[in-house]
Scaffold this motif. Structure first.
Motif, PDB file in Angstrom:
ATOM      1  N   GLY A  76       1.097  -1.154  -0.368  1.00 40.34           N
ATOM      2  CA  GLY A  76       0.214   0.154  -0.287  1.00 40.34           C
ATOM      3  C   GLY A  76       0.819   0.954  -0.120  1.00 40.34           C
ATOM      4  N   SER A  77       0.030   1.767   0.655  1.00 41.97           N
ATOM      5  CA  SER A  77       1.341   3.733   0.158  1.00 41.97           C
ATOM      6  C   SER A  77       0.121   4.808   0.602  1.00 41.97           C
ATOM      7  CB  SER A  77       0.903   3.739  -0.880  1.00 41.97           C
ATOM      8  OG  SER A  77      -0.543   4.692  -1.722  1.00 41.97           O
ATOM      9  N   ALA A  78       0.882   6.077   0.963  1.00 39.57           N
ATOM     10  CA  ALA A  78      -0.040   6.544   1.875  1.00 39.57           C
ATOM     11  C   ALA A  78      -1.677   7.237   1.809  1.00 39.57           C
ATOM     12  CB  ALA A  78       1.590   8.198   1.982  1.00 39.57           C
ATOM     13  N   TYR A  79      -2.455   7.355   3.143  1.00 40.34           N
ATOM     14  CA  TYR A  79      -3.307   8.102   2.400  1.00 40.34           C
ATOM     15  C   TYR A  79      -4.691   8.984   3.516  1.00 40.34           C
ATOM     16  CZ  TYR A  79      -4.411   3.911   5.918  1.00 40.34           C
ATOM     17  OH  TYR A  79      -3.863   3.092   6.547  1.00 40.34           O
ATOM     18  N   TYR A  80      -3.433   8.740   4.899  1.00 37.06           N
ATOM     19  CA  TYR A  80      -4.172  10.282   5.714  1.00 37.06           C
ATOM     20  C   TYR A  80      -3.375  11.656   5.152  1.00 37.06           C
ATOM     21  CZ  TYR A  80      -4.514   6.238   9.460  1.00 37.06           C
ATOM     22  OH  TYR A  80      -4.681   5.202  10.190  1.00 37.06           O
ATOM     23  N   ALA A  81      -2.142  11.895   4.311  1.00 34.94           N
ATOM     24  CA  ALA A  81      -1.853  13.217   4.493  1.00 34.94           C
ATOM     25  C   ALA A  81      -2.402  13.082   2.820  1.00 34.94           C
ATOM     26  CB  ALA A  81      -0.420  13.798   4.359  1.00 34.94           C
ATOM     27  N   PRO A  82      -2.639  12.431   1.908  1.00 35.19           N
ATOM     28  CA  PRO A  82      -3.491  12.762   0.587  1.00 35.19           C
ATOM     29  C   PRO A  82      -4.574  12.895   0.723  1.00 35.19           C
ATOM     30  CG  PRO A  82      -1.766  10.634   0.541  1.00 35.19           C
ATOM     31  CD  PRO A  82      -1.752  11.569   2.071  1.00 35.19           C
ATOM     32  N   ALA A  83      -5.256  12.183   1.708  1.00 34.70           N
ATOM     33  CA  ALA A  83      -6.697  12.640   1.906  1.00 34.70           C
ATOM     34  C   ALA A  83      -7.451  13.982   2.967  1.00 34.70           C
ATOM     35  CB  ALA A  83      -7.312  11.349   2.698  1.00 34.70           C
ATOM     36  N   ALA A  84      -6.195  14.339   4.128  1.00 42.40           N
ATOM     37  CA  ALA A  84      -6.273  15.255   4.123  1.00 42.40           C
ATOM     38  C   ALA A  84      -6.243  16.033   3.457  1.00 42.40           C
ATOM     39  CB  ALA A  84      -5.161  15.786   5.432  1.00 42.40           C
ATOM     40  N   ALA A  85      -4.969  16.639   2.198  1.00 41.68           N
ATOM     41  CA  ALA A  85      -4.549  17.843   1.710  1.00 41.68           C
ATOM     42  C   ALA A  85      -5.810  17.946   0.301  1.00 41.68           C
ATOM     43  CB  ALA A  85      -4.060  17.241   0.948  1.00 41.68           C
ATOM     44  N   THR A  86      -7.005  16.687   0.544  1.00 47.73           N
ATOM     45  CA  THR A  86      -7.683  16.352  -0.960  1.00 47.73           C
ATOM     46  C   THR A  86      -9.067  17.216  -0.015  1.00 47.73           C
ATOM     47  OG1 THR A  86      -6.602  14.824  -1.712  1.00 47.73           O
ATOM     48  CG2 THR A  86      -9.176  14.868  -2.191  1.00 47.73           C
ATOM     49  N   ALA A  87      -9.402  16.929   1.516  1.00 49.24           N
ATOM     50  CA  ALA A  87     -10.341  17.442   1.530  1.00 49.24           C
ATOM     51  C   ALA A  87     -10.165  19.056   2.238  1.00 49.24           C
ATOM     52  CB  ALA A  87     -10.337  17.095   3.666  1.00 49.24           C
ATOM     53  N   GLN A  88      -9.047  19.752   2.565  1.00 43.03           N
ATOM     54  CA  GLN A  88      -9.007  21.080   2.541  1.00 43.03           C
ATOM     55  C   GLN A  88      -9.109  21.170   1.258  1.00 43.03           C
ATOM     56  OE1 GLN A  88      -4.418  23.095   2.129  1.00 43.03           O
ATOM     57  NE2 GLN A  88      -5.011  22.627   4.599  1.00 43.03           N
ATOM     58  N   MET A  89      -8.617  20.608   0.020  1.00 41.22           N
ATOM     59  CA  MET A  89      -9.017  21.888  -0.774  1.00 41.22           C
ATOM     60  C   MET A  89     -10.861  21.500  -1.682  1.00 41.22           C
ATOM     61  SD  MET A  89      -6.297  19.772  -3.857  1.00 41.22           S
ATOM     62  CE  MET A  89      -6.718  20.327  -5.039  1.00 41.22           C
ATOM     63  N   VAL A  90     -11.626  20.556  -1.102  1.00 45.20           N
ATOM     64  CA  VAL A  90     -13.261  20.359  -0.627  1.00 45.20           C
ATOM     65  C   VAL A  90     -13.022  22.260   0.616  1.00 45.20           C
ATOM     66  CG1 VAL A  90     -14.812  19.413  -0.428  1.00 45.20           C
ATOM     67  CG2 VAL A  90     -13.545  17.917  -0.919  1.00 45.20           C
ATOM     68  N   GLU A  91     -12.303  21.796   0.965  1.00 45.69           N
ATOM     69  CA  GLU A  91     -13.069  22.761   2.297  1.00 45.69           C
ATOM     70  C   GLU A  91     -13.193  23.899   0.972  1.00 45.69           C
ATOM     71  OE1 GLU A  91     -12.448  24.386   6.085  1.00 45.69           O
ATOM     72  OE2 GLU A  91     -10.647  23.835   5.156  1.00 45.69           O
ATOM     73  N   ALA A  92     -12.121  24.336   0.488  1.00 43.49           N
ATOM     74  CA  ALA A  92     -12.108  25.814  -0.366  1.00 43.49           C
ATOM     75  C   ALA A  92     -12.747  26.339  -1.430  1.00 43.49           C
ATOM     76  CB  ALA A  92     -10.268  25.936  -0.331  1.00 43.49           C
ATOM     77  N   ILE A  93     -13.405  24.885  -1.878  1.00 46.58           N
ATOM     78  CA  ILE A  93     -14.357  25.147  -2.870  1.00 46.58           C
ATOM     79  C   ILE A  93     -15.866  25.293  -2.190  1.00 46.58           C
ATOM     80  CG2 ILE A  93     -15.541  23.264  -4.954  1.00 46.58           C
ATOM     81  CD1 ILE A  93     -12.418  22.347  -5.196  1.00 46.58           C
ATOM     82  N   VAL A  94     -15.890  24.360  -0.622  1.00 46.06           N
ATOM     83  CA  VAL A  94     -16.979  24.607  -0.455  1.00 46.06           C
ATOM     84  C   VAL A  94     -17.965  25.791   0.495  1.00 46.06           C
ATOM     85  CG1 VAL A  94     -18.162  21.721  -0.610  1.00 46.06           C
ATOM     86  CG2 VAL A  94     -17.420  23.133   1.170  1.00 46.06           C
ATOM     87  N   ARG A  95     -16.680  25.880   0.815  1.00 47.93           N
ATOM     88  CA  ARG A  95     -16.747  27.549   2.317  1.00 47.93           C
ATOM     89  C   ARG A  95     -15.951  28.828   1.565  1.00 47.93           C
ATOM     90  NH1 ARG A  95     -15.292  24.343   7.807  1.00 47.93           N
ATOM     91  NH2 ARG A  95     -17.401  23.115   7.765  1.00 47.93           N
ATOM     92  N   ASP A  96     -15.826  28.353  -0.004  1.00 44.98           N
ATOM     93  CA  ASP A  96     -15.174  30.189  -0.771  1.00 44.98           C
ATOM     94  C   ASP A  96     -14.305  30.115  -0.085  1.00 44.98           C
ATOM     95  OD1 ASP A  96     -15.004  31.529  -3.033  1.00 44.98           O
ATOM     96  OD2 ASP A  96     -16.527  32.829  -2.132  1.00 44.98           O
ATOM     97  N   LYS A  97     -13.097  29.658   0.275  1.00 49.14           N
ATOM     98  CA  LYS A  97     -12.446  30.057   1.440  1.00 49.14           C
ATOM     99  C   LYS A  97     -11.106  31.063   0.637  1.00 49.14           C
ATOM    100  CE  LYS A  97     -11.251  28.324   4.644  1.00 49.14           C
ATOM    101  NZ  LYS A  97     -11.107  28.437   6.226  1.00 49.14           N
ATOM    102  N   LYS A  98     -10.685  30.946  -1.157  1.00 47.61           N
ATOM    103  CA  LYS A  98     -10.062  31.501  -1.614  1.00 47.61           C
ATOM    104  C   LYS A  98      -8.555  31.570  -1.104  1.00 47.61           C
ATOM    105  CE  LYS A  98     -13.442  34.042  -3.311  1.00 47.61           C
ATOM    106  NZ  LYS A  98     -14.175  33.804  -4.444  1.00 47.61           N
ATOM    107  N   ARG A  99      -7.778  30.294  -1.376  1.00 46.34           N
ATOM    108  CA  ARG A  99      -7.370  29.552  -0.532  1.00 46.34           C
ATOM    109  C   ARG A  99      -6.005  29.693  -1.653  1.00 46.34           C
ATOM    110  NH1 ARG A  99      -6.770  26.618   3.893  1.00 46.34           N
ATOM    111  NH2 ARG A  99      -4.394  26.995   3.687  1.00 46.34           N
ATOM    112  N   LEU A 100      -5.095  29.912  -0.854  1.00 46.62           N
ATOM    113  CA  LEU A 100      -3.981  30.450  -2.028  1.00 46.62           C
ATOM    114  C   LEU A 100      -2.608  29.336  -1.832  1.00 46.62           C
ATOM    115  CD1 LEU A 100      -1.775  33.038  -2.688  1.00 46.62           C
ATOM    116  CD2 LEU A 100      -0.803  30.949  -3.143  1.00 46.62           C
TER     117      LEU A 100
END
Length: 314
Positions: free
Chosen positions: A227-251
Motif C-alpha cells: 500500500g501507500s500513503a493515505y492519511y496525508a493525501p486525504a487530508a490535503a484533498t479535504a482541504q481543497m474541498v473545504e476551499a471550494i464549498v466554503r469559498d475560502k479563496k485559499r492560495l
C-alpha cells in the motif's frame, strides 16, 4: 440552505479517509462510490461505519455508500481517487494506459450525472490523469484540477518543522511542478514565523530536506511494504474541498490548466492558484529564481512527455 454534496469516486484508503476528514469537518453530505464486484458492499460498509462515528465525534453529515453513479447526481464537488497502483513488473506505460481508461469511464459518468461539479483528481499519475479528466468531461478548465501540491507542501512543511523543532503552523512553504521526483519546492517562498528559511537552515541541509520531500511518497511505500500513503493525501484533498464549498479563496498549489501562464501551453501542471467556489479562480504567477525556473521547466517537460505518451495509449 442545503448542504454541499461531495461525491468521492473510489472507496479505498484515500477515498474513505477523505470522506472521514470531510465528514469530521462537516463540509457537506458525502457519497462514497466504488465498482460492483466481489467487494460491492465495501463502500456501504465504510459509509455506515463513518455514520456510526458521528454521535461520538459530533458531525451531522450524511454519508452514503453505493455502486451506482445515479446516487452522485447533482454533486457540487467530485473527488476521483479511482485507479490501480503500480505493481511489480508493470511499466509506467501500463499504469498510465490502465488508469487513463479508468479515468475516462469515471469522467463519462461524472459528466452525465453532475455536469456542474468541480472535479478534484487524486489518481496517479496525477498530472496526466487530470488532463484526461478535463478532456473527457469537457468541463471548463477552472472546474477540473488535481491534488498534489497541497500534499507535497505538507510533507515539505513537516520535514522543515521536524528539522527546526518548531510548530508546523509556523512553517509557510510553496512548491510547483509535477507530482513526483521533478517537483520544485521554492526556497524563495519558504519561511518559518516570517523568517526566510535560508537564515535558519544551511543550503546543503535544505537540499537534503527537499530531496526527502520529492521522495516522500516512496518513503512511506517502503515503510508500509504493502500500500501507500493515505492519511496525508486525504487530508490535503479535504482541504481543497473545504476551499471550494466554503469559498475560502485559499492560495495553494494545485495541478491547474495553464494556457500561457509560466510559459506553459495548454496542459496541467502544479502552480499556485486561488481556490474558491468557482474552482481555480486564478493562477498566481511568481518571479522565479534562475534555478527555480530551470527546475520548473524540467518538471514541465516531464509532464508534457507523460501527457504525450498517454495520448498515444488512449
Amino acid at each position: 440552505m442545503r448542504r454541499a454534496k461531495i461525491s468521492i469516486i473510489g472507496a479505498g484508503n484515500v477515498g474513505s479517509t477523505t470522506a472521514h476528514w470531510c465528514a469530521a469537518a462537516e463540509l457537506g453530505d458525502i457519497v462514497l462510490v466504488d465498482i460492483p464486484g466481489d467487494f460491492a458492499d465495501m463502500p456501504r460498509g465504510k459509509a455506515l461505519d463513518l455514520m456510526q462515528a458521528s454521535p461520538v465525534m459530533g458531525y451531522d453529515s450524511s454519508i452514503t455508500g453505493t455502486n451506482d453513479y445515479a446516487d452522485t447526481a447533482g454533486s457540487d464537488v467530485v473527488v476521483v481517487t479511482a485507479g490501480i497502483p503500480r505493481k511489480p513488473g508493470m511499466s509506467r506505460d501500463d499504469l498510465l494506459g490502465t488508469n487513463a481508461k479508468i479515468m475516462g469511464s469515471v469522467c463519462e459518468q461524472i459528466k452525465a450525472t453532475s455536469p456542474d461539479a468541480i472535479v478534484i483528481v487524486v489518481s496517479n499519475p496525477l498530472d496526466a490523469m487530470v488532463q484526461r479528466a478535463h478532456q473527457v468531461t469537457g468541463f471548463p478548465a477552472q472546474r477540473v484540477l488535481g491534488q498534489a501540491g497541497v500534499l507535497d507542501t505538507a510533507r515539505y512543511r513537516t520535514f522543515l518543522a521536524m528539522e527546526l523543532g518548531v510548530s508546523v503552523e509556523d512553517v509557510s512553504a510553496l512548491l510547483m511542478g509535477g507530482h513526483g521526483d521533478t517537483m520544485v519546492p521554492l526556497a524563495s517562498c519558504t519561511s518559518v514565523g516570517g523568517i526566510p528559511v535560508s537564515q535558519l537552515i544551511k543550503a546543503d541541509r535544505l537540499e537534503e530536506i527537499i530531496d526527502r520531500t520529492r521522495k516522500g511518497g516512496a518513503e512511506i511505500v517502503g515503510l508500509l511494504k504493502t500500500g501507500s500513503a493515505y492519511y496525508a493525501p486525504a487530508a490535503a484533498t479535504a482541504q481543497m474541498v473545504e476551499a471550494i464549498v466554503r469559498d475560502k479563496k485559499r492560495l495553494i498549489p494545485c495541478a491547474a490548466y495553464c494556457d500561457k501562464e509560466y510559459g506553459v501551453g495548454g496542459f496541467y501542471v502544479g502552480v499556485p492558484v486561488v481556490l474558491g467556489s468557482a474552482g481555480v479562480e486564478r493562477i498566481v504567477e511568481l518571479e522565479l529564481t534562475d534555478s527555480e525556473q530551470a527546475g520548473f521547466q524540467k518538471s514541465v517537460d516531464a509532464v508534457q512527455e507523460l501527457v504525450e505518451v498517454m495520448a498515444g495509449l488512449v
